[in-house]
Design a protein around this motif. Sequence first.
Motif, PDB file in Angstrom:
ATOM      1  N   LEU A  95      14.293  -1.343   3.181  1.00 42.08           N
ATOM      2  CA  LEU A  95      13.174  -0.760   3.920  1.00 42.08           C
ATOM      3  C   LEU A  95      12.480   0.287   3.066  1.00 42.08           C
ATOM      4  O   LEU A  95      13.144   1.101   2.428  1.00 42.08           O
ATOM      5  N   PRO A  96      11.147   0.295   3.039  1.00 39.86           N
ATOM      6  CA  PRO A  96      10.460   1.342   2.278  1.00 39.86           C
ATOM      7  C   PRO A  96      10.660   2.713   2.925  1.00 39.86           C
ATOM      8  O   PRO A  96      10.771   2.800   4.152  1.00 39.86           O
ATOM      9  N   THR A  97      10.710   3.753   2.104  1.00 39.21           N
ATOM     10  CA  THR A  97      10.792   5.110   2.633  1.00 39.21           C
ATOM     11  C   THR A  97       9.447   5.480   3.267  1.00 39.21           C
ATOM     12  O   THR A  97       9.387   6.136   4.297  1.00 39.21           O
ATOM     13  N   SER A  98       8.360   5.050   2.610  1.00 37.77           N
ATOM     14  CA  SER A  98       7.028   5.213   3.201  1.00 37.77           C
ATOM     15  C   SER A  98       6.104   4.154   2.633  1.00 37.77           C
ATOM     16  O   SER A  98       6.461   3.460   1.684  1.00 37.77           O
TER      17      SER A  98
ATOM     18  N   GLU B 229       0.826  -1.212   0.000  1.00 40.66           N
ATOM     19  CA  GLU B 229       0.000   0.000   0.000  1.00 40.66           C
ATOM     20  C   GLU B 229       0.853   1.253   0.000  1.00 40.66           C
ATOM     21  O   GLU B 229       1.598   1.503   0.949  1.00 40.66           O
ATOM     22  N   ASN B 230       0.749   1.985  -1.089  1.00 42.81           N
ATOM     23  CA  ASN B 230       1.447   3.278  -1.249  1.00 42.81           C
ATOM     24  C   ASN B 230       2.931   3.198  -0.894  1.00 42.81           C
ATOM     25  O   ASN B 230       3.464   4.079  -0.230  1.00 42.81           O
ATOM     26  N   VAL B 231       3.568   2.144  -1.341  1.00 40.75           N
ATOM     27  CA  VAL B 231       4.978   1.950  -0.988  1.00 40.75           C
ATOM     28  C   VAL B 231       5.875   2.801  -1.893  1.00 40.75           C
ATOM     29  O   VAL B 231       5.701   2.839  -3.110  1.00 40.75           O
ATOM     30  N   ARG B 232       6.817   3.465  -1.228  1.00 39.62           N
ATOM     31  CA  ARG B 232       7.728   4.348  -1.947  1.00 39.62           C
ATOM     32  C   ARG B 232       9.146   4.064  -1.494  1.00 39.62           C
ATOM     33  O   ARG B 232       9.385   3.705  -0.338  1.00 39.62           O
ATOM     34  N   LYS B 233      10.095   4.188  -2.425  1.00 39.87           N
ATOM     35  CA  LYS B 233      11.497   4.023  -2.031  1.00 39.87           C
ATOM     36  C   LYS B 233      12.344   5.107  -2.677  1.00 39.87           C
ATOM     37  O   LYS B 233      12.384   5.236  -3.904  1.00 39.87           O
ATOM     38  N   ASP B 234      12.988   5.896  -1.834  1.00 36.60           N
ATOM     39  CA  ASP B 234      13.942   6.904  -2.313  1.00 36.60           C
ATOM     40  C   ASP B 234      15.352   6.426  -2.009  1.00 36.60           C
ATOM     41  O   ASP B 234      15.616   5.887  -0.926  1.00 36.60           O
ATOM     42  N   PHE B 235      16.251   6.607  -2.969  1.00 38.21           N
ATOM     43  CA  PHE B 235      17.684   6.462  -2.706  1.00 38.21           C
ATOM     44  C   PHE B 235      18.245   7.881  -2.797  1.00 38.21           C
ATOM     45  O   PHE B 235      18.420   8.394  -3.907  1.00 38.21           O
TER      46      PHE B 235
ATOM     47  N   SER C  59       4.929   5.338  -4.738  1.00 37.66           N
ATOM     48  CA  SER C  59       3.561   5.048  -4.318  1.00 37.66           C
ATOM     49  C   SER C  59       2.918   3.841  -5.007  1.00 37.66           C
ATOM     50  O   SER C  59       1.888   3.954  -5.655  1.00 37.66           O
ATOM     51  N   SER C  60       3.538   2.689  -4.865  1.00 36.97           N
ATOM     52  CA  SER C  60       2.995   1.468  -5.477  1.00 36.97           C
ATOM     53  C   SER C  60       1.938   0.842  -4.580  1.00 36.97           C
ATOM     54  O   SER C  60       2.125   0.764  -3.371  1.00 36.97           O
ATOM     55  N   SER C  61       0.862   0.375  -5.194  1.00 42.63           N
ATOM     56  CA  SER C  61      -0.173  -0.357  -4.453  1.00 42.63           C
ATOM     57  C   SER C  61      -0.662  -1.514  -5.305  1.00 42.63           C
ATOM     58  O   SER C  61      -1.008  -1.320  -6.468  1.00 42.63           O
ATOM     59  N   PHE C  62      -0.655  -2.709  -4.755  1.00 43.15           N
ATOM     60  CA  PHE C  62      -1.289  -3.865  -5.393  1.00 43.15           C
ATOM     61  C   PHE C  62      -1.353  -4.998  -4.384  1.00 43.15           C
ATOM     62  O   PHE C  62      -0.698  -4.958  -3.346  1.00 43.15           O
TER      63      PHE C  62
END
Length: 365
Positions: free
Chosen positions: A54-57, A7-13, A21-24
């Motif tokens: 780890l996801p950023t959010s 749900e709303n996964v985001r990853k910043d490097f 913001s991936s959701s599925f």
Amino acid sequence: MAQICIENVRKDFGSFTAVQSSSFTIEDGEFFMLLGPSGCGKTTTLRMMAGLELPTSGEIFIDGEEVGMKPASQRDIAFVFQMFALYPHMNVGKNISYPLLSQGMPKPQVKRKVDEVAQILGITDILKKPVGGLSGGDRQRVALGRAIVRDPKAFFMDEPLGALDAEFREHMSEELRALHDRMGATTVYVTHDQLEAMQMGDKIVVMNHGVVEQFGVPQDIYDWPATMFVASFIGSPSMNFLNFHGIVGSGTTSVALGESEIRVPEQHAGGRGDLALGVRPEHVHLDDASDYRAEVVATEYLGTTQIVTLNTPHGDIKARIASSDRAVVGEKTGLRFDERTITVFETEKGRALLSAGNEGVLNHG
Ligand SMILES: Nc1ncnc2c1ncn2[C@@H]1O[C@H](COP(=O)(O)OP(=O)(O)OP(=O)(O)O)[C@@H](O)[C@H]1O
């Protein structure tokens, strides 16, 4: 077995966003493909699900439990890497038994498990062999054995067949799929190969530039792409685009291309400006009764079918027709399109307009 929900996964490097913001949701027991071109963020997505990143959010749920910040060791999943790293100094049986022995499982129980897994994979006769001399396929089977033996909730695979040659790859992909069907464990599989994704997957997520473009069953994605990117990435040759400038009103069932009226599924959302009719090559027919004219510029013989390249007033397109059908380079022909299969796209946003054809697919997620 496990249901995995993103749900709303985001990853910043640093300042670079690899996944936005991936959701599925991956249902229990599904063979689920993460598909997209190099660098689109599929490996990063898989690594976040596995707990290697780890996801950023955002949140990741495995069987309803939020695991986003839990390390891989606490997620009960098995990761099969691209180049199946085996312990070179151990034989096949030891490679497979290692995860169980290191968990402290008693030896007789380990032997039973290893024998069972070896039988599932058809490698009983090589259990005593060193891994050094094994073929690519057997190495792959041993790597899978090591993953399966722990009975994890889910398998994560990152281009596991990437290093194999084409013929062998096809054989192994069939084997993997059959293995999945026997075991029924949730499997998440990363690939950049659209054909592999279509052939093996129960569901596919298509990613581009860190964004989930579409997710669903292969046929829905093939027939009703949500975006021009998906339309181009899936299918070979890819979907054709007939580019035009105009207005498509809500409720309309045809679109004007020059002097010709092309029938389309009833449109449920209007669009204007730069638009494109998306039509798959197998839905383009050479038909002299049609007033939409094109010139044959190339033909490519493929056995039972041929790919015909046609120059139209709205760009070059490709048709897949029977080899026995007539197509002569330099000749003019009429073109007819299967009206029920056409998608109208807004070119600037690259998104499909909703219609009676795609609404059921695109409204679900
Ligand atoms: N640890 C990291 N630090 C900085 N950037 C990273 C890191 N890991 C991945 N990236 C960047 O994030 C983007 C997505 O990488 P990712 O490996 O998820 O892509 P991919 O779709 O799996 O592609 P490929 O098939 O080439 O591995 C890439 O641009 C990559 O360079």
